[in-house]
Design an enzyme around this catalytic site. Structure first.
Site, PDB file in Angstrom:
ATOM      1  N   LYS A  22       0.929  -1.306  -0.034  1.00  0.00           N
ATOM      2  CA  LYS A  22      -0.015  -0.094  -0.003  1.00  0.00           C
ATOM      3  C   LYS A  22       0.801   1.086  -0.043  1.00  0.00           C
ATOM      4  CE  LYS A  22      -1.653   1.508   4.118  1.00  0.00           C
ATOM      5  NZ  LYS A  22      -1.360   2.975   4.419  1.00  0.00           N
ATOM      6  N   ASN A  23       1.817   1.292   0.989  1.00  0.00           N
ATOM      7  CA  ASN A  23       2.718   2.626   1.078  1.00  0.00           C
ATOM      8  C   ASN A  23       3.619   2.651  -0.047  1.00  0.00           C
ATOM      9  OD1 ASN A  23       0.980   2.970   3.119  1.00  0.00           O
ATOM     10  ND2 ASN A  23       2.551   2.460   4.713  1.00  0.00           N
ATOM     11  N   ARG A  93      -5.056  10.886   4.422  1.00  0.00           N
ATOM     12  CA  ARG A  93      -3.842  12.020   4.360  1.00  0.00           C
ATOM     13  C   ARG A  93      -2.943  11.911   3.157  1.00  0.00           C
ATOM     14  NH1 ARG A  93      -1.731  14.196   8.678  1.00  0.00           N
ATOM     15  NH2 ARG A  93       0.198  14.031   7.774  1.00  0.00           N
ATOM     16  N   CYS A 117      -4.847  13.031  12.947  1.00  0.00           N
ATOM     17  CA  CYS A 117      -5.529  11.682  12.922  1.00  0.00           C
ATOM     18  C   CYS A 117      -5.016  10.826  14.213  1.00  0.00           C
ATOM     19  CB  CYS A 117      -4.926  10.672  11.879  1.00  0.00           C
ATOM     20  SG  CYS A 117      -3.388  10.281  11.937  1.00  0.00           S
ATOM     21  N   ARG A 122       0.329  14.599  13.065  1.00  0.00           N
ATOM     22  CA  ARG A 122       1.149  14.569  11.999  1.00  0.00           C
ATOM     23  C   ARG A 122       1.102  15.734  10.781  1.00  0.00           C
ATOM     24  NH1 ARG A 122      -1.322   8.851   9.502  1.00  0.00           N
ATOM     25  NH2 ARG A 122       0.453   8.814   8.221  1.00  0.00           N
ATOM     26  N   PRO A 123       2.087  16.639  11.039  1.00  0.00           N
ATOM     27  CA  PRO A 123       2.087  17.774  10.733  1.00  0.00           C
ATOM     28  C   PRO A 123       2.649  17.750   9.281  1.00  0.00           C
ATOM     29  CG  PRO A 123       3.735  17.867  12.199  1.00  0.00           C
ATOM     30  CD  PRO A 123       3.108  16.493  12.439  1.00  0.00           C
ATOM     31  N   ASP A 125       5.109  20.206   8.015  1.00  0.00           N
ATOM     32  CA  ASP A 125       5.977  21.284   7.929  1.00  0.00           C
ATOM     33  C   ASP A 125       7.296  20.781   7.127  1.00  0.00           C
ATOM     34  OD1 ASP A 125       6.277  19.515  10.230  1.00  0.00           O
ATOM     35  OD2 ASP A 125       7.869  20.584  10.875  1.00  0.00           O
ATOM     36  N   LEU A 126       7.535  19.556   7.091  1.00  0.00           N
ATOM     37  CA  LEU A 126       8.809  19.398   6.399  1.00  0.00           C
ATOM     38  C   LEU A 126       8.493  19.004   4.953  1.00  0.00           C
ATOM     39  CD1 LEU A 126       9.976  16.444   8.977  1.00  0.00           C
ATOM     40  CD2 LEU A 126      11.071  18.807   8.737  1.00  0.00           C
ATOM     41  N   ASP A 313       4.340   0.720  11.898  1.00  0.00           N
ATOM     42  CA  ASP A 313       3.328   0.001  11.487  1.00  0.00           C
ATOM     43  C   ASP A 313       3.109  -1.595  12.041  1.00  0.00           C
ATOM     44  OD1 ASP A 313       2.617   2.118  10.435  1.00  0.00           O
ATOM     45  OD2 ASP A 313       3.438   1.487   8.179  1.00  0.00           O
ATOM     46  N   VAL A 335       8.009   7.132  16.714  1.00  0.00           N
ATOM     47  CA  VAL A 335       7.749   7.906  15.437  1.00  0.00           C
ATOM     48  C   VAL A 335       6.581   8.574  15.620  1.00  0.00           C
ATOM     49  CG1 VAL A 335       7.353   7.355  13.146  1.00  0.00           C
ATOM     50  CG2 VAL A 335       8.927   5.841  14.148  1.00  0.00           C
ATOM     51  N   ARG A 405      -8.868  -0.678   4.150  1.00  0.00           N
ATOM     52  CA  ARG A 405      -8.034   0.562   3.824  1.00  0.00           C
ATOM     53  C   ARG A 405      -6.493  -0.047   3.443  1.00  0.00           C
ATOM     54  NH1 ARG A 405      -7.335   5.921   7.126  1.00  0.00           N
ATOM     55  NH2 ARG A 405      -5.794   6.200   5.447  1.00  0.00           N
TER      56      ARG A 405
HETATM   57  N1  EPU Z   1       6.447  14.624  10.742  1.00  0.00           N
HETATM   58  C1  EPU Z   1       6.733  15.929  11.037  1.00  0.00           C
HETATM   59  N2  EPU Z   1       6.535  16.841   9.797  1.00  0.00           N
HETATM   60  C2  EPU Z   1       6.092  16.339   8.724  1.00  0.00           C
HETATM   61  C3  EPU Z   1       6.097  14.979   8.383  1.00  0.00           C
HETATM   62  C4  EPU Z   1       6.020  14.320   9.493  1.00  0.00           C
HETATM   63  O1  EPU Z   1       6.654  16.274  12.100  1.00  0.00           O
HETATM   64  O2  EPU Z   1       6.268  17.303   7.722  1.00  0.00           O
HETATM   65  C5  EPU Z   1       6.327  13.581  11.932  1.00  0.00           C
HETATM   66  C6  EPU Z   1       4.972  12.621  11.983  1.00  0.00           C
HETATM   67  O3  EPU Z   1       4.034  13.899  12.726  1.00  0.00           O
HETATM   68  C7  EPU Z   1       5.263  11.871  12.678  1.00  0.00           C
HETATM   69  C8  EPU Z   1       6.655  11.417  12.285  1.00  0.00           C
HETATM   70  O4  EPU Z   1       7.200  12.390  11.528  1.00  0.00           O
HETATM   71  O5  EPU Z   1       5.532  11.747  13.933  1.00  0.00           O
HETATM   72  C9  EPU Z   1       6.642  10.419  10.947  1.00  0.00           C
HETATM   73  O6  EPU Z   1       5.792  10.573   9.812  1.00  0.00           O
HETATM   74  P1  EPU Z   1       6.007  10.345   8.432  1.00  0.00           P
HETATM   75  O7  EPU Z   1       6.071  11.510   7.600  1.00  0.00           O
HETATM   76  O8  EPU Z   1       7.485   9.441   8.352  1.00  0.00           O
HETATM   77  O9  EPU Z   1       4.881   9.390   8.071  1.00  0.00           O
HETATM   78  P2  EPU Z   1       4.022   9.328   6.849  1.00  0.00           P
HETATM   79  O10 EPU Z   1       4.579   9.547   5.669  1.00  0.00           O
HETATM   80  O11 EPU Z   1       2.600  10.299   7.178  1.00  0.00           O
HETATM   81  C10 EPU Z   1       4.041   6.906   6.151  1.00  0.00           C
HETATM   82  C11 EPU Z   1       3.145   5.771   6.160  1.00  0.00           C
HETATM   83  C12 EPU Z   1       2.644   5.461   7.399  1.00  0.00           C
HETATM   84  C13 EPU Z   1       3.803   4.985   8.566  1.00  0.00           C
HETATM   85  C14 EPU Z   1       4.890   6.116   8.386  1.00  0.00           C
HETATM   86  C15 EPU Z   1       5.946   5.975   9.168  1.00  0.00           C
HETATM   87  C16 EPU Z   1       2.229   6.046   3.990  1.00  0.00           C
HETATM   88  C17 EPU Z   1       1.244   6.350   3.282  1.00  0.00           C
HETATM   89  N3  EPU Z   1       2.041   6.234   5.361  1.00  0.00           N
HETATM   90  O12 EPU Z   1       3.410   7.953   7.047  1.00  0.00           O
HETATM   91  O13 EPU Z   1       1.656   4.213   7.284  1.00  0.00           O
HETATM   92  O14 EPU Z   1       3.185   4.820   9.772  1.00  0.00           O
HETATM   93  O15 EPU Z   1       5.160   6.241   6.958  1.00  0.00           O
HETATM   94  O16 EPU Z   1       6.699   4.827   8.804  1.00  0.00           O
HETATM   95  O17 EPU Z   1       3.383   5.573   3.268  1.00  0.00           O
HETATM   96  C18 EPU Z   1      -0.158   2.858   7.835  1.00  0.00           C
HETATM   97  O18 EPU Z   1       0.111   2.339   6.928  1.00  0.00           O
HETATM   98  O19 EPU Z   1      -0.785   2.277   8.757  1.00  0.00           O
HETATM   99  C19 EPU Z   1       0.579   4.003   8.077  1.00  0.00           C
HETATM  100  C20 EPU Z   1       0.327   4.941   8.990  1.00  0.00           C
END
Ligand code: EPU
Length: 426
Positions: A22-23, A93, A117, A122-123, A125-126, A313, A335, A405
């Site tokens: 999925k990811n 998201r 969520c 889950r901001p 900003d990055l 995950d 995380v 999902r």
């Molecule tokens: N974060 C920030 N700022 C940002 C982006 C992220 O502070 O701009 C923080 C988040 O708040 C969090 C951490 O960084 O605390 C990790 O977030 P990340 O951006 O790595 O996660 P994501 O891209 O939103 C993906 C997967 C998630 C998985 C995470 C971590 C997808 C679609 N989703 O989310 O998958 O948990 O990476 O490995 O790829 C799931 O499949 O159940 C799922 C939640």
């Protein structure tokens, strides 16, 4: 509304084939906005989240058609708008992943701001820091929540220009979004402290097939030299390591004997290692992993980390297993700041889990009792199925749309291993 009912199923046995990840699929479909010729994607899992991202692309003017059950064709040659449909964006998201491709392709994007969520704030900003470094200007618009107005980001750039971007945390989504914008930027982009997940490597491999010039995906420094245009490609999505890990834990928690097919073992090192520590016997075969669960599970500790550390995950599924491990097990979640919602659901079933800040203490062995529980997110849902397999009586899992999902054919796959599991009308 439907629910899933699971009964104590004894030892699970047999073979189960894992679907495409999925990811990986979600960013790769978003990245298909960058190509101007036909793109064929194979091993696409049939999931609600995948349907949503396909709808987001269609609404932008791309064509997305099924070739067969797991193969789709995308053509983005005639995009008609840079404005995404908010009702679709709000459903998931990961829809925000179209922002990078839209900026690369059209230089403009209007995307709904993804909210927090259940697993954390889950901001983004990055993501925005990366876009700014590449020369994007944006404004954030906050709608009035009470009157149901949308909040969104409006972004534009004359021309994306490569630069160095340091990520304060190796965010998966930010790394992907910045990579996708940078492939059509002028000059070189360097992403430092990039995420190293296998899904990042899959996205990079896909973009390279489209004609992008990317080096270093899978390490913490990714170098992207922008090109003028991307064409079409055929690409096969990698297997879903989290789905694989979930079935591995199913073997472990039931003391069963399961061969998980279509797996890249290297993507599962921490999961394999922790299951072995708990007493499982694991054999790696060419594309399969064979897991034999022990009669009694030993206690373990896990700490979630970005890849190649233990995946967040898989945390909920391991916590389900820990309720059946001897004595005290510790989970540290580093995380996401709020990914322990499943603990309350396990406690309703008779588990002994105490949460303090970002740690959970799971004391086993608990005699779990089936009851009404709620899938608060996708992985919680999967973990409740695992707990239900060893609980006395029936476990009734509500809000199962979360499970759909991310797990294809979940009932069929678990039933194939001998699980007593069914979907019923509420
Ligand atoms: N974060 C920030 N700022 C940002 C982006 C992220 O502070 O701009 C923080 C988040 O708040 C969090 C951490 O960084 O605390 C990790 O977030 P990340 O951006 O790595 O996660 P994501 O891209 O939103 C993906 C997967 C998630 C998985 C995470 C971590 C997808 C679609 N989703 O989310 O998958 O948990 O990476 O490995 O790829 C799931 O499949 O159940 C799922 C939640």
């Amino acid at each position: 509304m439907e629910k899933i009912v699971v009964e104590n199923s004894g030892k699970l046995n047999g073979r189960v084939r894992v679907s495409g990840a999925k990811n990986s699929t979600l960013p790769i479909i978003a990245a298909s906005l960058l190509g101007t010729e036909d793109i064929i994607l194979e091993e696409v899992p049939r999931l609600k989240d995948v349907e949503i991202i396909c709808e987001v692309l269609r609404a932008l003017g791309a064509t997305v058609e099924d070739i067969d059950e797991h193969t789709i064709r995308i053509n983005s040659s005639n995009l008609k708008t840079y404005e995404t449909k908010f009702d679709l964006m709000n459903k998931m998201r990961a829809s925000f992943l179209v922002m990078g491709p839209l900026l690369g392709r059209i230089g403009k994007a209007k995307c709904a701001l993804p909210g927090g969520c259940t697993i954390g704030a889950r901001p983004i900003d990055l993501h925005l820091k990366g876009f700014s470094a590449l020369g994007v200007e944006y404004t954030e618009h906050y709608g009035d929540l009470e009157s149901g107005e949308d909040s969104y980001i409006l972004a534009h750039t004359e021309k994306l220009v490569g630069d160095k971007v340091y990520l304060d945390f190796p965010s998966v989504g930010a790394t992907e979004n910045i990579m996708m914008a940078a492939v059509l930027a002028k000059g070189r982009t360097i992403i430092e402290n990039a995420a190293m997940e296998p899904e990042i490597v899959d996205l990079s491999n896909f973009l390279r097939k489209l004609g992008a010039n990317i080096k270093g995906a899978g390490t913490n420094t990714i170098i992207i030299d922008g090109v003028e245009k991307l064409h079409g490609a055929r690409h096969q999505i990698i297997p879903d390591r989290i789905e694989a890990g979930t079935f591995m834990v199913a073997a472990a928690i039931t003391g069963g004997d399961v061969v998980v097919e279509n797996v890249i073992s290297d993507h599962l090192r921490p999961v394999i290692s922790k299951l072995e520590e708990a007493g499982c016997e694991i054999t790696e075969e060419e594309d399969n992993i064979h897991v034999k669960g022990p009669e009694e599970l030993k206690c373990i500790n896990i700490k979630t980390l970005p890849y190649p550390g233990f995946p967040t995950d898989m945390q909920a599924q391991f916590m389900a297993m820990m309720t059946q491990c001897d004595k005290t097990n510790i989970v540290m979640e580093t995380v996401f700041e709020n990914r322990f919602m499943h603990a309350d659901e396990f406690n309703k079933m008779g588990a002994d889990i105490k949460i303090k800040d970002r740690s959970a203490m799971v004391t086993g062995v608990s005699k779990l009792q089936g009851t009404d529980v709620r899938a608060t997110d996708l992985r919680c849902g999967a973990a409740l199925i695992l707990a239900g397999l060893v609980a006395e009586g029936e476990t009734h899992i509500h809000d199962i749309y979360h499970i759909e999902r991310g797990y294809e054919d979940v009932i069929k796959k678990f039933s194939g291993l001998g699980a007593k599991i069914k979907r019923v009308e509420e």
